[in-house]
Design a protein around this motif. Sequence first.
Motif, PDB file in Angstrom:
ATOM      1  N   VAL A   9      45.861  34.772  42.916  1.00 14.55           N
ATOM      2  CA  VAL A   9      46.642  34.041  41.484  1.00 14.55           C
ATOM      3  C   VAL A   9      48.575  33.948  42.142  1.00 14.55           C
ATOM      4  CG1 VAL A   9      47.810  35.243  39.112  1.00 14.55           C
ATOM      5  CG2 VAL A   9      45.264  35.499  40.119  1.00 14.55           C
ATOM      6  N   GLY A  10      48.785  35.038  42.785  1.00 15.02           N
ATOM      7  CA  GLY A  10      49.813  34.998  43.309  1.00 15.02           C
ATOM      8  C   GLY A  10      50.448  33.986  44.100  1.00 15.02           C
ATOM      9  N   SER A  11      49.496  34.089  45.001  1.00 21.54           N
ATOM     10  CA  SER A  11      49.958  32.396  45.472  1.00 21.54           C
ATOM     11  C   SER A  11      49.463  31.144  45.101  1.00 21.54           C
ATOM     12  CB  SER A  11      48.432  32.161  46.937  1.00 21.54           C
ATOM     13  OG  SER A  11      49.204  33.421  47.810  1.00 21.54           O
ATOM     14  N   PHE A  12      48.897  30.878  44.100  1.00 20.58           N
ATOM     15  CA  PHE A  12      48.338  29.860  43.322  1.00 20.58           C
ATOM     16  C   PHE A  12      50.070  30.164  42.561  1.00 20.58           C
ATOM     17  CE2 PHE A  12      47.234  27.759  39.608  1.00 20.58           C
ATOM     18  CZ  PHE A  12      46.592  26.647  40.226  1.00 20.58           C
ATOM     19  N   LEU A  13      50.473  30.497  42.049  1.00 15.89           N
ATOM     20  CA  LEU A  13      52.136  30.356  41.415  1.00 15.89           C
ATOM     21  C   LEU A  13      52.594  30.511  41.932  1.00 15.89           C
ATOM     22  CD1 LEU A  13      51.247  33.101  38.451  1.00 15.89           C
ATOM     23  CD2 LEU A  13      50.711  31.098  37.903  1.00 15.89           C
ATOM     24  N   SER A  14      53.270  30.843  43.030  1.00 18.85           N
ATOM     25  CA  SER A  14      54.182  30.720  44.165  1.00 18.85           C
ATOM     26  C   SER A  14      53.809  29.243  44.286  1.00 18.85           C
ATOM     27  CB  SER A  14      53.730  31.550  45.279  1.00 18.85           C
ATOM     28  OG  SER A  14      55.175  31.343  46.151  1.00 18.85           O
ATOM     29  N   PHE A  15      52.819  28.574  44.815  1.00 17.04           N
ATOM     30  CA  PHE A  15      52.239  27.528  45.280  1.00 17.04           C
ATOM     31  C   PHE A  15      52.835  25.951  44.417  1.00 17.04           C
ATOM     32  CE2 PHE A  15      50.146  29.295  48.785  1.00 17.04           C
ATOM     33  CZ  PHE A  15      51.247  29.000  49.952  1.00 17.04           C
ATOM     34  N   LEU A  16      52.731  26.638  43.029  1.00 16.99           N
ATOM     35  CA  LEU A  16      52.345  26.052  41.808  1.00 16.99           C
ATOM     36  C   LEU A  16      53.951  25.740  42.131  1.00 16.99           C
ATOM     37  CD1 LEU A  16      50.761  24.370  39.545  1.00 16.99           C
ATOM     38  CD2 LEU A  16      51.372  26.533  38.316  1.00 16.99           C
ATOM     39  N   ALA A  17      54.656  26.636  41.874  1.00 16.81           N
ATOM     40  CA  ALA A  17      56.379  26.440  41.874  1.00 16.81           C
ATOM     41  C   ALA A  17      57.164  25.768  42.680  1.00 16.81           C
ATOM     42  CB  ALA A  17      57.214  27.901  41.453  1.00 16.81           C
ATOM     43  N   MET A  18      56.498  25.849  43.895  1.00 12.50           N
ATOM     44  CA  MET A  18      57.179  25.204  44.878  1.00 12.50           C
ATOM     45  C   MET A  18      56.950  24.218  44.728  1.00 12.50           C
ATOM     46  SD  MET A  18      57.120  25.440  49.074  1.00 12.50           S
ATOM     47  CE  MET A  18      55.227  24.216  48.664  1.00 12.50           C
ATOM     48  N   ASN A  19      56.372  23.679  44.641  1.00 15.06           N
ATOM     49  CA  ASN A  19      55.226  21.868  44.223  1.00 15.06           C
ATOM     50  C   ASN A  19      56.955  21.372  43.166  1.00 15.06           C
ATOM     51  OD1 ASN A  19      53.581  20.919  46.198  1.00 15.06           O
ATOM     52  ND2 ASN A  19      52.565  22.591  45.565  1.00 15.06           N
ATOM     53  N   MET A  20      55.963  22.276  42.317  1.00 19.23           N
ATOM     54  CA  MET A  20      57.281  21.945  40.431  1.00 19.23           C
ATOM     55  C   MET A  20      58.639  21.179  40.890  1.00 19.23           C
ATOM     56  SD  MET A  20      55.478  24.237  38.323  1.00 19.23           S
ATOM     57  CE  MET A  20      56.358  23.865  36.331  1.00 19.23           C
ATOM     58  N   GLN A  21      59.160  22.762  42.217  1.00 18.94           N
ATOM     59  CA  GLN A  21      60.753  22.925  42.072  1.00 18.94           C
ATOM     60  C   GLN A  21      61.105  21.462  42.921  1.00 18.94           C
ATOM     61  OE1 GLN A  21      61.775  26.436  44.195  1.00 18.94           O
ATOM     62  NE2 GLN A  21      64.219  25.809  43.936  1.00 18.94           N
ATOM     63  N   MET A  22      60.043  21.223  44.497  1.00 15.64           N
ATOM     64  CA  MET A  22      60.081  20.109  45.054  1.00 15.64           C
ATOM     65  C   MET A  22      60.505  18.699  44.451  1.00 15.64           C
ATOM     66  SD  MET A  22      58.073  20.775  48.468  1.00 15.64           S
ATOM     67  CE  MET A  22      56.687  20.152  48.399  1.00 15.64           C
ATOM     68  N   MET A 114      55.339  32.081  53.526  1.00 14.22           N
ATOM     69  CA  MET A 114      53.797  31.112  54.450  1.00 14.22           C
ATOM     70  C   MET A 114      53.191  32.293  55.038  1.00 14.22           C
ATOM     71  SD  MET A 114      54.504  27.717  53.311  1.00 14.22           S
ATOM     72  CE  MET A 114      53.549  26.486  52.425  1.00 14.22           C
ATOM     73  N   PRO A 115      54.136  32.821  55.918  1.00 16.84           N
ATOM     74  CA  PRO A 115      53.396  33.383  57.017  1.00 16.84           C
ATOM     75  C   PRO A 115      52.541  34.708  56.163  1.00 16.84           C
ATOM     76  CG  PRO A 115      54.899  32.130  58.583  1.00 16.84           C
ATOM     77  CD  PRO A 115      55.143  31.719  56.397  1.00 16.84           C
ATOM     78  N   SER A 116      53.671  35.776  55.806  1.00 21.41           N
ATOM     79  CA  SER A 116      53.132  36.392  55.497  1.00 21.41           C
ATOM     80  C   SER A 116      51.764  36.549  54.110  1.00 21.41           C
ATOM     81  CB  SER A 116      54.849  37.173  54.436  1.00 21.41           C
ATOM     82  OG  SER A 116      55.786  37.571  55.413  1.00 21.41           O
ATOM     83  N   ARG A 117      51.436  35.741  54.023  1.00 21.09           N
ATOM     84  CA  ARG A 117      50.802  35.331  52.705  1.00 21.09           C
ATOM     85  C   ARG A 117      49.277  34.857  53.239  1.00 21.09           C
ATOM     86  NH1 ARG A 117      52.135  35.124  47.160  1.00 21.09           N
ATOM     87  NH2 ARG A 117      53.907  34.677  46.216  1.00 21.09           N
ATOM     88  N   GLN A 118      49.634  34.282  54.586  1.00 19.65           N
ATOM     89  CA  GLN A 118      48.190  34.073  54.870  1.00 19.65           C
ATOM     90  C   GLN A 118      48.440  35.280  55.575  1.00 19.65           C
ATOM     91  OE1 GLN A 118      46.491  31.352  55.490  1.00 19.65           O
ATOM     92  NE2 GLN A 118      48.329  30.261  54.030  1.00 19.65           N
ATOM     93  N   VAL A 119      48.808  36.267  56.115  1.00 19.95           N
ATOM     94  CA  VAL A 119      48.295  37.449  57.523  1.00 19.95           C
ATOM     95  C   VAL A 119      47.902  39.040  56.364  1.00 19.95           C
ATOM     96  CG1 VAL A 119      49.607  39.814  58.608  1.00 19.95           C
ATOM     97  CG2 VAL A 119      50.257  37.484  59.034  1.00 19.95           C
ATOM     98  N   ILE A 120      48.699  38.226  55.386  1.00 18.19           N
ATOM     99  CA  ILE A 120      48.398  39.481  53.804  1.00 18.19           C
ATOM    100  C   ILE A 120      46.769  39.834  53.204  1.00 18.19           C
ATOM    101  CG2 ILE A 120      48.948  38.836  51.775  1.00 18.19           C
ATOM    102  CD1 ILE A 120      49.766  41.330  51.097  1.00 18.19           C
ATOM    103  N   ILE A 121      45.897  38.042  53.162  1.00 19.77           N
ATOM    104  CA  ILE A 121      44.767  38.013  53.363  1.00 19.77           C
ATOM    105  C   ILE A 121      43.540  39.154  54.146  1.00 19.77           C
ATOM    106  CG2 ILE A 121      43.217  36.803  53.024  1.00 19.77           C
ATOM    107  CD1 ILE A 121      44.782  33.994  52.577  1.00 19.77           C
ATOM    108  N   SER A 122      44.087  39.244  55.243  1.00 22.76           N
ATOM    109  CA  SER A 122      43.048  39.582  55.896  1.00 22.76           C
ATOM    110  C   SER A 122      43.239  41.655  55.878  1.00 22.76           C
ATOM    111  CB  SER A 122      43.546  39.296  57.669  1.00 22.76           C
ATOM    112  OG  SER A 122      44.628  40.090  57.960  1.00 22.76           O
ATOM    113  N   ASP A 123      44.320  41.223  54.763  1.00 17.34           N
ATOM    114  CA  ASP A 123      44.492  42.912  54.785  1.00 17.34           C
ATOM    115  C   ASP A 123      43.944  43.455  53.883  1.00 17.34           C
ATOM    116  OD1 ASP A 123      45.676  43.515  56.942  1.00 17.34           O
ATOM    117  OD2 ASP A 123      47.468  43.224  55.830  1.00 17.34           O
TER     118      ASP A 123
END
Length: 176
Positions: A9-22, A114-123
Amino acid sequence: YRDFRWLWVGSFLSFLAMNMQMVTRSWLVLRVTGDSPLALTMVTLTFALPMTIISPLGGALADRISTKKLIMFSQVANALLTMIIGILDLTGLINFWLIMVIGIFNGSLMAINMPSRQVIISDTVPDKKLMNAISLNQSSMNLTRILGPACAGFLILLFDTAGVFFIVAGIYLFSV
């Protein structure tokens, strides 16, 4: 997995916000510069180049520092910068160079996020479910590439660019 659901949910909202902001930033720069294609290109590069250049540093940081703290820091900082651009836009004090500078910082922070979000998935999920979690995360990221610009365009009509920047800042904070 409860932790992964929150992360998703956090990632979805973060990426949504990033695309809206661009999209909103692009709309704003066209308005500020009198529809200059060169200015639009330059502002887009101020966001994209730091993401390309700083991402390896973001990956190295994600290996050494708590990914949760990196994500939270980058989200809060992005929210503050987005709030600043919204205030400058609302008050009429925004100009092309301020948009460029804030774009560089936004892009740099996303290169850490973005790299932090990818790494935390495995945790958050067991190894046997890791591919499913990564696939779900990537598909939601792709979905935000469609929904973000569509939402931004609609919201610009309703609230102008300053209002959308405030909404984006709120989404960044909520996703923390």
